[in-house]
Each structure stands twice: as C-alpha cells, then as structure tokens.
Write a protein that holds these residues in place. Structure first.
Motif, mmCIF file in Angstrom:
data_model
loop_
_atom_site.group_PDB
_atom_site.id
_atom_site.type_symbol
_atom_site.label_atom_id
_atom_site.label_comp_id
_atom_site.label_asym_id
_atom_site.label_seq_id
_atom_site.Cartn_x
_atom_site.Cartn_y
_atom_site.Cartn_z
ATOM 1 N N THR A 10 0.718 -1.211 0.031
ATOM 2 C CA THR A 10 0.118 0.028 0.066
ATOM 3 C C THR A 10 1.037 1.093 0.090
ATOM 4 O OG1 THR A 10 -1.645 -1.177 1.032
ATOM 5 C CG2 THR A 10 -1.696 1.290 1.369
ATOM 6 N N VAL A 11 1.892 1.300 0.972
ATOM 7 C CA VAL A 11 2.686 2.226 0.824
ATOM 8 C C VAL A 11 3.418 2.914 -0.701
ATOM 9 C CG1 VAL A 11 4.975 3.240 1.859
ATOM 10 C CG2 VAL A 11 3.448 2.194 3.302
ATOM 11 N N TYR A 12 3.964 1.594 -1.167
ATOM 12 C CA TYR A 12 4.782 2.099 -2.417
ATOM 13 C C TYR A 12 3.737 2.133 -3.522
ATOM 14 C CZ TYR A 12 9.305 0.886 -0.665
ATOM 15 O OH TYR A 12 10.528 1.184 -0.174
ATOM 16 N N ALA A 13 2.663 1.543 -3.648
ATOM 17 C CA ALA A 13 1.453 1.958 -4.444
ATOM 18 C C ALA A 13 1.114 3.288 -4.434
ATOM 19 C CB ALA A 13 0.302 1.066 -4.476
ATOM 20 N N ARG A 14 1.015 3.889 -3.241
ATOM 21 C CA ARG A 14 0.647 5.228 -3.027
ATOM 22 C C ARG A 14 1.630 6.254 -3.417
ATOM 23 N NH1 ARG A 14 -4.728 5.689 -3.646
ATOM 24 N NH2 ARG A 14 -5.864 4.233 -2.214
ATOM 25 N N LEU A 15 2.918 5.736 -3.197
ATOM 26 C CA LEU A 15 3.995 6.308 -3.663
ATOM 27 C C LEU A 15 4.470 6.544 -5.080
ATOM 28 C CD1 LEU A 15 6.457 5.966 -0.629
ATOM 29 C CD2 LEU A 15 5.052 8.065 -1.136
ATOM 30 N N GLY A 16 3.583 5.601 -5.902
ATOM 31 C CA GLY A 16 3.740 5.578 -7.225
ATOM 32 C C GLY A 16 4.232 4.355 -7.845
ATOM 33 N N SER A 17 4.383 3.402 -7.301
ATOM 34 C CA SER A 17 5.225 2.244 -7.483
ATOM 35 C C SER A 17 3.610 1.216 -8.180
ATOM 36 C CB SER A 17 5.632 1.016 -6.732
ATOM 37 O OG SER A 17 6.764 1.364 -5.983
ATOM 38 N N HIS A 18 4.207 0.685 -9.347
ATOM 39 C CA HIS A 18 3.190 -0.353 -9.863
ATOM 40 C C HIS A 18 3.334 -1.924 -9.257
ATOM 41 C CE1 HIS A 18 1.663 1.957 -13.508
ATOM 42 N NE2 HIS A 18 2.887 2.507 -13.457
ATOM 43 N N VAL A 19 2.417 -1.961 -8.197
ATOM 44 C CA VAL A 19 2.568 -3.291 -7.520
ATOM 45 C C VAL A 19 1.999 -4.388 -7.548
ATOM 46 C CG1 VAL A 19 2.464 -4.251 -4.902
ATOM 47 C CG2 VAL A 19 2.934 -1.526 -5.356
ATOM 48 N N THR A 20 2.874 -5.458 -7.940
ATOM 49 C CA THR A 20 2.087 -6.662 -8.232
ATOM 50 C C THR A 20 2.275 -7.686 -7.028
ATOM 51 O OG1 THR A 20 2.722 -6.661 -10.625
ATOM 52 C CG2 THR A 20 2.163 -8.766 -9.706
ATOM 53 N N VAL A 21 1.041 -8.218 -6.184
ATOM 54 C CA VAL A 21 1.018 -9.006 -5.336
ATOM 55 C C VAL A 21 1.139 -10.538 -5.598
ATOM 56 C CG1 VAL A 21 0.171 -9.771 -2.987
ATOM 57 C CG2 VAL A 21 0.627 -7.074 -3.678
ATOM 58 N N VAL A 22 1.872 -11.377 -5.445
ATOM 59 C CA VAL A 22 1.838 -12.769 -5.499
ATOM 60 C C VAL A 22 1.673 -13.441 -4.250
ATOM 61 C CG1 VAL A 22 3.105 -14.675 -6.312
ATOM 62 C CG2 VAL A 22 3.255 -12.758 -7.815
ATOM 63 N N GLU A 23 0.329 -14.329 -4.088
ATOM 64 C CA GLU A 23 0.017 -15.088 -2.949
ATOM 65 C C GLU A 23 -0.147 -16.288 -3.283
ATOM 66 O OE1 GLU A 23 -0.111 -14.646 0.420
ATOM 67 O OE2 GLU A 23 -0.965 -16.673 0.436
ATOM 68 N N MET A 24 0.546 -17.242 -2.425
ATOM 69 C CA MET A 24 0.437 -18.645 -2.951
ATOM 70 C C MET A 24 -0.910 -19.504 -2.384
ATOM 71 S SD MET A 24 3.302 -20.926 -0.529
ATOM 72 C CE MET A 24 2.375 -20.807 0.963
ATOM 73 N N THR A 25 -1.602 -18.838 -1.500
ATOM 74 C CA THR A 25 -2.887 -19.463 -1.036
ATOM 75 C C THR A 25 -3.951 -18.801 -1.952
ATOM 76 O OG1 THR A 25 -3.279 -17.944 0.651
ATOM 77 C CG2 THR A 25 -1.946 -19.838 1.247
ATOM 78 N N GLY A 26 -5.066 -19.339 -1.891
ATOM 79 C CA GLY A 26 -6.284 -18.840 -2.522
ATOM 80 C C GLY A 26 -6.862 -17.686 -2.262
ATOM 81 N N GLY A 27 -6.302 -16.818 -1.217
ATOM 82 C CA GLY A 27 -6.782 -15.667 -0.657
ATOM 83 C C GLY A 27 -5.705 -14.861 -0.208
ATOM 84 N N LEU A 28 -5.951 -13.384 0.079
ATOM 85 C CA LEU A 28 -5.168 -12.398 0.981
ATOM 86 C C LEU A 28 -5.576 -12.699 2.444
ATOM 87 C CD1 LEU A 28 -5.552 -9.311 -1.124
ATOM 88 C CD2 LEU A 28 -3.854 -10.731 -1.468
ATOM 89 N N LEU A 29 -4.465 -12.564 3.224
ATOM 90 C CA LEU A 29 -4.428 -12.495 4.559
ATOM 91 C C LEU A 29 -5.081 -13.955 4.974
ATOM 92 C CD1 LEU A 29 -5.514 -8.928 5.229
ATOM 93 C CD2 LEU A 29 -3.622 -9.915 5.835
#
Ligand code: FAD
Ligand code: NAD
Length: 475
Positions: A192-211
């Motif tokens: 969230t921090v980096y996306a708001r500062l301008g990065s294009h953020v890709t999140v890769v999660e191993m399981t079927g859902g975040l958190l």
C-alpha cells in the motif's frame, strides 16, 4: 556481575518485562544487541511502517477529495524528508525508552547474549563501548529475542533490489515496478505504501486468498480497493525463482496454468517470520524449542528450565507486539509468584491497510472449521451516518455469538479505523459480554463505534438503522 533478572531483548516483550520487574523492586539488566532500544517493532516494524502508511493515507485522501469538490495538485514526494520524519519518530520513542530504563534503574547493556548455562549469559559487545564484564549471572532470565524475516534461499540474491521488510522500510527509492511476494500483513501494508508513492505493485500470494488468517467477508472490501490500487494481485501463485539481470529482477511465477517470467525493478519478500532462537546457547540450558524454532513455554511463559522464561515472537504465534508486551508482564508476575490471567483467545489482530481489518476472539471461519454452532450478526457500514459522512461505506462490523448464551465469542471489523474500534471488542470478550450488554451500552453518535452496538441489535432483532426481522433465538 550478577543480576536478579536478566532480560535478553529490548523490544516490546523485553522492555515491558524489564520495566514491570524494576517497578516491583527487582534488580534488572536488559541486554540488546542493537544500539537503540525498541526492538524490531519500534526500529524496523510496527512504528516506521505506520509512519509511512499515514503518508499513504494522506495521499489517498487528497486524491479522493476530488470527488467531494476539493481538488489538490498531484503530490510532490520528497523521499529524504519522509525518511527523516520516520527516523525522528523512531528516535523520539527509542530515546524515551532509554530514559524510562534509566529512571527505573534498569541496566541496559549493548551486547549479544548467549547462555553459558542455566544461570549465566556470556556477553559480546556490539556497540562502541567495551563491556565491564563479559559474563552475567542471574536468578531469572527472560528470553525476548523476537523474530526475523524468513527469506527462502532462492530469494537470497544479495542485492538491494530484493528486499525484506527492513529494506522496504528504508525507502531507498520508489521502484517503478515492485513485486511483493506474500499477500500477508507486511506484503499488503508495505505494498500500500509503495503503490501510493507511485510504484506499480504486483502481489503474488501462494494460497487462494489474501490474509489467509482473516474471515473472507472482511478481506473482500479490502481486496476490492487493493485491486484498484495495485497493478495486479495473483492468487494461488508462487514465485519459483528470482534472478538479477542488470537493473531488473526476473521472477518466474507459477500458477495452475504453468510458469511465466516477469520483470520488476525491485522485489519485497514478505512470506513470514521465524523466531530468533538459534545461536542463543539454549542447548546449555533445559529450555526446549519446537520444530519451528519457537521456545516452548506454558501459559505462564515458563520454559522447561525453572530459571528461564520466554516471551514475544520467540515464544510462539501470533507474532504481534501487544502479545509480546502482555507476555512480558505475565512472565514477571510468574517470577514474583503472582498470576495474571492469560487469555490468548482475545489477542487482537489488526492489518493497517486501507481499509483496516481487525479481529479478535473466534472467527466465523474458525467456528466453521471447529463445527461449532455460532450465529453471526453483521452491520453494514452503509447504514452508518459517520461512514456516509466520510465517504467510506464499504466497511462491515460483525459479531460471532453463542446462540445459547448470547455471549460474544468473536468480533471482526473491516473499515476505516477498524484497528481502534477493535479494542472495545477485546474488552467485550475479556469480560464475557453478551449481545444485550453491548447493545445497551451508549455509543457516541456519529461514530463508527455505533456499528458494534448496531451489530448486537441486529442479532437481537431490534436494530434501529437496519431492518432485520427477529430470528428465532434459542432462549
Ligand atoms: P523484537 O521486537 O523483535 O525485539 C527483540 C530484540 O532482541 C531485538 O532488538 C533483537 O535485536 C534483540 N536480540 C535478539 N537476539 C539477541 C541476543 N542474542 N542478544 C541480545 N539481543 C538480541 N506487530 C504489531 O502488533 N503491530 C504492527 O503494526 C506490527 N507491524 C510490523 C511491521 C513489520 C514490518 C514487522 C517486521 C513486524 C511488525 N509487527 C507488528 C510485529 C512486531 O514487530 C513483533 O511482534 C514484535 O516486535 C515482537 O516483540 P519482541 O519483543 O518479541 O521482539
Ligand atoms: P504473513 O504470515 O502475514 O504473510 C505471509 C504470506 O505469504 C502468507 O499469506 C503466505 O501464504 C504467503 N506466502 C508464503 N510463502 C509464499 C511464497 N513462496 N509465495 C507466495 N506467497 C507466499 O507474514 P508477513 O507478512 O511476512 O509478516 C510476518 C509477521 O509479522 C505477521 O504474521 C505478523 O505476525 C507480523 N506483522 C504484523 C503486523 C500488524 O500487526 N499489523 C504488520 C506486519 C507484520
């Protein structure tokens, strides 16, 4: 040199224990290998990440306010100033801890500690000053050495482009394309921090859902917002390798369809943490560790060695600062022959994303897994005047209740400020509150706290702002 109590680690578990013991009149030494007190939480965790998340929130609000009739120009980011502010927050709090230790007569030693036997630690100086003595004997010791980021070998590239949470918090630059491996606490907060500062953020999660530990209905509104904020969220996907190629990092991503390679400017690895129990000389004591490296403790934080206790991240999950602090106090009570009620059922969890997610006690998903008969009452924030006023109606407040006793077993929240609101839920569970007790507690208007009373009213079938016909209850 001898000390009644030696505390190894100056984080929230360690300093809480040291201060509590000193206040009770014990002679205490607190050893930390770092130059500053505060541990991972203050120096490279909870506090710096929240300082940066606050900046992210301000940027977001400035952007959102265009819809409310107030337009600001695009933000100009001064990274150096941001870093300086973050460091100032840390140094103010850390200096405060140093003062508090001094005023309480706690001897602070900048050294790496290792057990020589069950009543001696060996010290190796880590600061500029040499130590008066390199051994310290004790009547009691509390291990509060915390945890460290897990970085699987395939991600260990020895490059600033591949960061753990400390690297990400250092904020060396804002990469144009950031890969975040792991959709847990750190991945989503720092993403969230980096996306708001301008990065294009890709999140890769191993399981079927975040958190993975949170109820799905709480994650849903967050995921919706993150899908708009992040470039991509890839679930059931693994990063199988990382390789440096000039100024880029090539990541091989594997999902059900197979492997594909993508290029990024930086990578944040946030796939969990492991306890700092190796190289502590524990084999010279009777304290035991489990197969994951956590020091094995009972409900009073005692280890198998009668002189040694352990608290915080090194003593088991959840790895949260407030749990460490509470355990520090429980351990000192144990040493002093008192007992504090230890109620792990109500350790709250807060993910400081936007919106925040918070929960405590029994989650609805866990109740389902246990096959336990519970009733769930949900209050949609769209019915809250305050949520409408601030334009954030995606939130949800839910209670997990025992249908036989009406007792509140769990509370979950998603929404702006959920992390503050959960404290009432923790107290409700600690005090075994029922739905009627929460419903009859006068909550200030207009606040989001009213949604807790509202959810209790929904359960009772008497909600004011939401029409839900009364369901037959057991009694
Ligand atoms: P630590 O804070 O890790 O302190 C242990 C200390 O012991 C360290 O200073 C270490 O250097 C020292 N030490 C280790 N070994 C030795 C040795 N042999 N000799 C001397 N000293 C030693 N938790 C929350 O509740 N809320 C949050 O918002 C939150 N945000 C986080 C954000 C990030 C990026 C990270 C990484 C963690 C976050 N956490 C958060 C987790 C939190 O930081 C930990 O749960 C907490 O720090 C645990 O406290 P502790 O006292 O057990 O250990
Ligand atoms: P985490 O356990 O919260 O999340 C790690 C995520 O990575 C999980 O969702 C897991 O499924 C995923 N994962 C694991 N291996 C993977 C792989 N190879 N590829 C893709 N995904 C993978 O761990 P974290 O985010 O590193 O945080 C560590 C701990 O620090 C947290 O569990 C929490 O205890 C603490 N923390 C707390 C807060 C807070 O209280 N707000 C904030 C930050 C950290």
């Amino acid at each position: 040199m001898h000390s009644e109590l030696v505390v190894i680690g100056g984080g929230p578990g360690g300093y809480a224990a040291a201060f509590r013991a000193a206040d009770a009149g014990m002679q205490v030494a607190m050893i930390d290998q770092r130059a500053q007190l505060g541990g991972e939480c203050l120096l490279q965790g909870c506090i710096p990440s929240k300082a940066l998340l606050h900046v992210a929130r301000v940027i977001a609000e400035a952007e959102e306010s265009a819809d409310w009739g107030v337009e600001f120009a695009s933000p100009v980011i001064d990274l150096e100033k941001m870093r300086q502010r973050k460091e100032k927050v840390i140094s103010t709090l850390s200096a405060g801890l140093k003062q508090l230790a001094k005023r309480r007569g706690v001897k602070v030693i900048a050294a790496r500690a290792k057990f020589a036997d069950s009543n001696t630690v060996e010290l190796k100086a880590t600061g500029d000053e040499s130590l008066d003595e390199d051994r310290l004997t004790f009547d009691h010791a509390i291990i509060a050495t915390g945890s460290r980021a897990t970085v699987p070998p395939m991600f260990q590239l020895e490059s600033p482009r591949v960061m753990d949470s400390s690297g990400a918090l250092a904020l060396a630059e804002v990469p144009s394309r950031l890969l975040v491996v792991g959709g847990g606490y750190i991945g989503l907060e720092m993403g969230t921090v980096y996306a708001r500062l301008g990065s294009h953020v890709t999140v890769v999660e191993m399981t079927g859902g975040l958190l993975p530990g949170a109820d799905r209905d709480l994650v849903k509104p967050l995921q919706k917002r993150l899908q708009a904020l992040f470039a991509e969220i890839m679930l059931e996907t693994k990063v199988t390798s990382l390789a440096l190629d000039g100024d880029e990092v090539e990541a091989v991503l594997e999902d059900v369809e197979g492997e594909n390679a993508q290029r990024f400017d930086a990578v944040l690895v946030a796939v969990g943490r492991r306890p700092n129990s190796a190289d502590l000389g524990l084999e010279k004591t009777d304290a035991q560790i489990d197969e994951r490296g956590f020091v094995i403790v009972d409900e009073h934080q005692s280890t198998a060695d009668p002189r040694i206790l352990a608290v915080g991240d090194v003593a088991g999950e959840p790895m949260l600062a407030h749990k460490a602090t509470h355990e520090g106090k429980v351990a000192v009570a144990m040493i002093r022959g008192e007992t504090i009620a230890q109620s792990p059922a109500s350790v709250p969890a807060v993910v400081f994303t936007d919106p925040e997610i918070a929960w405590t006690g029994l989650t609805a998903d866990e109740a389902k897994r246990q096959g336990r008969d519970v009733r769930v009452a949900q209050y949609p924030w769209a019915a809250s005047g305050r949520a409408q006023a601030i334009g954030r109606t995606e939130g949800l407040t839910k209670l997990v209740l025992d249908p036989d006793t009406d007792q509140v077993l769990g509370i979950g929240l998603v929404g702006v400020g959920a992390g503050e609101l959960i404290a009432e839920g923790v107290l409700a569970i600690e005090r075994s509150a029922t739905a009627s007790e929460i419903a009859h507690t006068i909550h200030p208007h207009p606040t989001m706290s009213e949604t807790l009373a509202g959810a209790a009213e929904i359960y009772l079938g008497v909600a004011t702002e939401v029409y839900r016909p009364r369901r037959e209850r057991k009694k």
